[in-house]
Scaffold this motif. Structure first.
Motif, PDB file in Angstrom:
ATOM      1  N   LYS A  36      29.576  39.079  67.562  1.00  0.00           N
ATOM      2  CA  LYS A  36      29.183  38.019  66.631  1.00  0.00           C
ATOM      3  C   LYS A  36      28.614  36.861  67.449  1.00  0.00           C
ATOM      4  O   LYS A  36      29.203  35.775  67.522  1.00  0.00           O
ATOM      5  CB  LYS A  36      30.384  37.546  65.802  1.00  0.00           C
ATOM      6  CG  LYS A  36      31.053  38.615  64.963  1.00  0.00           C
ATOM      7  CD  LYS A  36      30.246  38.953  63.736  1.00  0.00           C
ATOM      8  CE  LYS A  36      30.997  39.925  62.824  1.00  0.00           C
ATOM      9  NZ  LYS A  36      30.217  40.285  61.624  1.00  0.00           N
ATOM     10  N   PRO A  37      27.463  37.062  68.099  1.00  0.00           N
ATOM     11  CA  PRO A  37      26.965  36.074  69.071  1.00  0.00           C
ATOM     12  C   PRO A  37      26.672  34.695  68.492  1.00  0.00           C
ATOM     13  O   PRO A  37      26.623  33.718  69.241  1.00  0.00           O
ATOM     14  CB  PRO A  37      25.689  36.725  69.607  1.00  0.00           C
ATOM     15  CG  PRO A  37      25.281  37.710  68.562  1.00  0.00           C
ATOM     16  CD  PRO A  37      26.554  38.222  67.973  1.00  0.00           C
ATOM     17  N   ASN A  38      26.475  34.617  67.197  1.00  0.00           N
ATOM     18  CA  ASN A  38      26.180  33.320  66.574  1.00  0.00           C
ATOM     19  C   ASN A  38      27.406  32.667  65.945  1.00  0.00           C
ATOM     20  O   ASN A  38      27.290  31.693  65.207  1.00  0.00           O
ATOM     21  CB  ASN A  38      25.096  33.486  65.510  1.00  0.00           C
ATOM     22  CG  ASN A  38      23.780  33.979  66.096  1.00  0.00           C
ATOM     23  OD1 ASN A  38      23.365  33.530  67.167  1.00  0.00           O
ATOM     24  ND2 ASN A  38      23.123  34.898  65.402  1.00  0.00           N
ATOM     25  N   ALA A  39      28.558  33.205  66.265  1.00  0.00           N
ATOM     26  CA  ALA A  39      29.786  32.753  65.595  1.00  0.00           C
ATOM     27  C   ALA A  39      30.710  31.968  66.515  1.00  0.00           C
ATOM     28  O   ALA A  39      31.926  31.978  66.338  1.00  0.00           O
ATOM     29  CB  ALA A  39      30.524  33.959  65.009  1.00  0.00           C
ATOM     30  N   SER A  40      30.145  31.265  67.489  1.00  0.00           N
ATOM     31  CA  SER A  40      30.992  30.537  68.448  1.00  0.00           C
ATOM     32  C   SER A  40      31.913  29.540  67.755  1.00  0.00           C
ATOM     33  O   SER A  40      33.087  29.395  68.124  1.00  0.00           O
ATOM     34  CB  SER A  40      30.132  29.808  69.473  1.00  0.00           C
ATOM     35  OG  SER A  40      29.459  30.715  70.303  1.00  0.00           O
ATOM     36  N   ARG A  41      31.367  28.849  66.758  1.00  0.00           N
ATOM     37  CA  ARG A  41      32.197  27.860  66.059  1.00  0.00           C
ATOM     38  C   ARG A  41      33.326  28.538  65.295  1.00  0.00           C
ATOM     39  O   ARG A  41      34.478  28.059  65.314  1.00  0.00           O
ATOM     40  CB  ARG A  41      31.333  27.038  65.117  1.00  0.00           C
ATOM     41  CG  ARG A  41      32.102  25.933  64.393  1.00  0.00           C
ATOM     42  CD  ARG A  41      31.178  24.925  63.747  1.00  0.00           C
ATOM     43  NE  ARG A  41      30.409  24.193  64.750  1.00  0.00           N
ATOM     44  CZ  ARG A  41      29.582  23.206  64.450  1.00  0.00           C
ATOM     45  NH1 ARG A  41      29.394  22.843  63.194  1.00  0.00           N
ATOM     46  NH2 ARG A  41      28.918  22.588  65.408  1.00  0.00           N
ATOM     47  N   ALA A  42      33.033  29.643  64.628  1.00  0.00           N
ATOM     48  CA  ALA A  42      34.076  30.377  63.908  1.00  0.00           C
ATOM     49  C   ALA A  42      35.107  30.937  64.874  1.00  0.00           C
ATOM     50  O   ALA A  42      36.311  30.976  64.572  1.00  0.00           O
ATOM     51  CB  ALA A  42      33.452  31.502  63.083  1.00  0.00           C
ATOM     52  N   VAL A  43      34.638  31.377  66.047  1.00  0.00           N
ATOM     53  CA  VAL A  43      35.563  31.859  67.076  1.00  0.00           C
ATOM     54  C   VAL A  43      36.496  30.732  67.500  1.00  0.00           C
ATOM     55  O   VAL A  43      37.712  30.920  67.651  1.00  0.00           O
ATOM     56  CB  VAL A  43      34.787  32.402  68.292  1.00  0.00           C
ATOM     57  CG1 VAL A  43      35.689  32.529  69.516  1.00  0.00           C
ATOM     58  CG2 VAL A  43      34.188  33.759  67.956  1.00  0.00           C
ATOM     59  N   GLY A  44      35.936  29.531  67.681  1.00  0.00           N
ATOM     60  CA  GLY A  44      36.757  28.387  68.052  1.00  0.00           C
ATOM     61  C   GLY A  44      37.816  28.089  67.014  1.00  0.00           C
ATOM     62  O   GLY A  44      38.967  27.771  67.351  1.00  0.00           O
TER      63      GLY A  44
END
Length: 280
Positions: free
Chosen positions: A225-233
Motif C-alpha cells: 500500500k505505497p500510498n498509505a503512509s498516513r494510514a500506516v502511521g
C-alpha cells in the motif's frame, strides 16, 4: 525489576531528555550527572549497568540530530544510519516471534463481550507495565504510570469484557523478553482486536529486527500500500501491545522520531537500550 531500578530508569529518562534538548552543546558527563543529581562516577556506572554501554555511546544510539545529519547531509540510507548510530546487527526475535490471531468480527464489534481477560502489573526497564491476556494470547500490553490509569486504558479497549487480576503463563512468557530470554518467545500468541489493515501492519512490524529502524513509507510498501503512509502511521499509533509489537522501531523518513503512544522519551530509551543489548 524492583522499585529502585524503576527510579534508575526515571533518572536515565531525565538524562536522555536533557541530552536531546542540549545536543548541540555536546554536554559533558559531569554536566548531565549534575542535572540528574548524581555524582559523575555514580551516573557513569548506573548508565552502563542499565544500558550495557557508556553514556557517550548511548548518545550515539539515541541522538536524533545525529540521525538527521546522516540522512539529510550525507544522503545515507536508513540501514547505514542505523549502523552508524550503533544500531547494527540482527536478532533472533523476529525469526522466533509470535502468531497474531485477530478477534472474530463479533468480538471486535461488541468490545470483548463474553471474553475473560486476565491482567497483571509488572516492572520493565522502561517503567511499570500492564499486561493482559485472553485464553488465546496477549491482548494488551502498555506502560502505566499507575495501576488505575493502566486498567482504564485496558477497559477502554474492551469495555464489555470480564476482567480478573491474575498473572498467567501467557503473560509470563511475554515478560521474559525483558530478561533477554528468547526461549519462550516462539510460544507467544497475540489475540488482537483490529481491522484487517491494522493486523497486517502489526504483523509487518514484527519483521523489523531488534536494533534496526524502519519508516512509515517502508512499512506501507511492505504491505503493498505505497500510498498509505498516513494510514500506516495511524495503525501503528493504535498498536495495543507495547514493545512486543515494536512500533518504537518506526521513525519518519527524515530521521525524526515521529510519535509514540507511550511517550517519545520512552521511545528514545527503548531504541538505545535495544542497540546496546545486541552490541554487548
Amino acid at each position: 525489576m524492583n522499585t529502585q531500578e524503576n527510579i534508575h530508569y526515571k533518572r536515565i529518562a531525565e538524562a536522555i531528555d536533557y541530552i536531546k534538548a542540549n545536543f548541540r552543546d555536546q554536554p559533558h558527563l559531569d554536566e548531565v550527572a549534575e542535572k540528574v543529581h548524581l555524582s559523575p562516577f555514580h551516573f557513569q556506572r548506573l548508565f552502563s549497568e542499565w544500558a550495557g554501554t557508556s553514556p557517550k555511546k548511548f548518545l550515539q544510539y539515541t541522538s536524533l540530530e545525529y540521525a538527521k545529519k546522516l540522512l539529510q547531509e550525507n544522503q545515507a540510507t536508513l540501514s547505514e544510519t542505523a549502523y552508524e548510530t550503533g544500531l547494527s546487527g540482527t536478532s533472533r526475535l523476529h525469526d522466533l516471534f509470535v502468531t497474531i490471531e485477530g478477534m472474530t468480527p463479533a468480538e471486535y464489534k461488541n468490545g470483548g463481550r463474553n471474553l475473560t481477560i486476565n491482567y497483571s502489573f509488572a516492572e520493565s526497564p522502561f517503567g511499570n507495565m500492564l499486561v493482559a491476556s485472553t485464553e488465546k494470547g496477549i491482548c494488551f500490553m502498555g506502560f502505566a504510570e499507575d495501576e488505575a490509569s493502566g486498567f482504564l486504558a485496558l477497559k477502554e479497549k474492551f469495555p464489555h469484557a470480564h476482567f480478573s487480576r491474575k498473572l498467567d503463563l501467557i503473560q509470563q512468557s511475554a515478560l521474559f523478553i525483558f530478561q533477554n530470554d528468547w526461549s519462550k518467545l516462539s510460544e507467544i500468541k497475540l489475540h488482537l482486536k483490529g481491522t484487517d489493515f491494522q493486523l497486517k501492519v502489526w504483523e509487518t512490524l514484527l519483521k523489523i529486527p531488534m536494533g534496526q529502524l524502519s519508516t512509515y513509507g517502508t512499512v506501507a510498501n511492505q504491505i503493498e500500500k505505497p500510498n498509505a503512509s498516513r494510514a500506516v502511521g495511524t495503525a501503528i499509533g493504535s498498536n495495543p501491545v507495547a514493545f512486543l509489537i515494536p512500533c518504537h522501531r518506526v521513525i519518519q523518513a527524515s530521521g525524526a522520531l515521529g510519535g509514540y503512544m507511550w511517550g517519545n522519551t520512552r521511545k528514545t530509551a527503548i531504541i538505545g537500550w535495544e542497540g546496546a543489548q545486541i552490541n554487548r
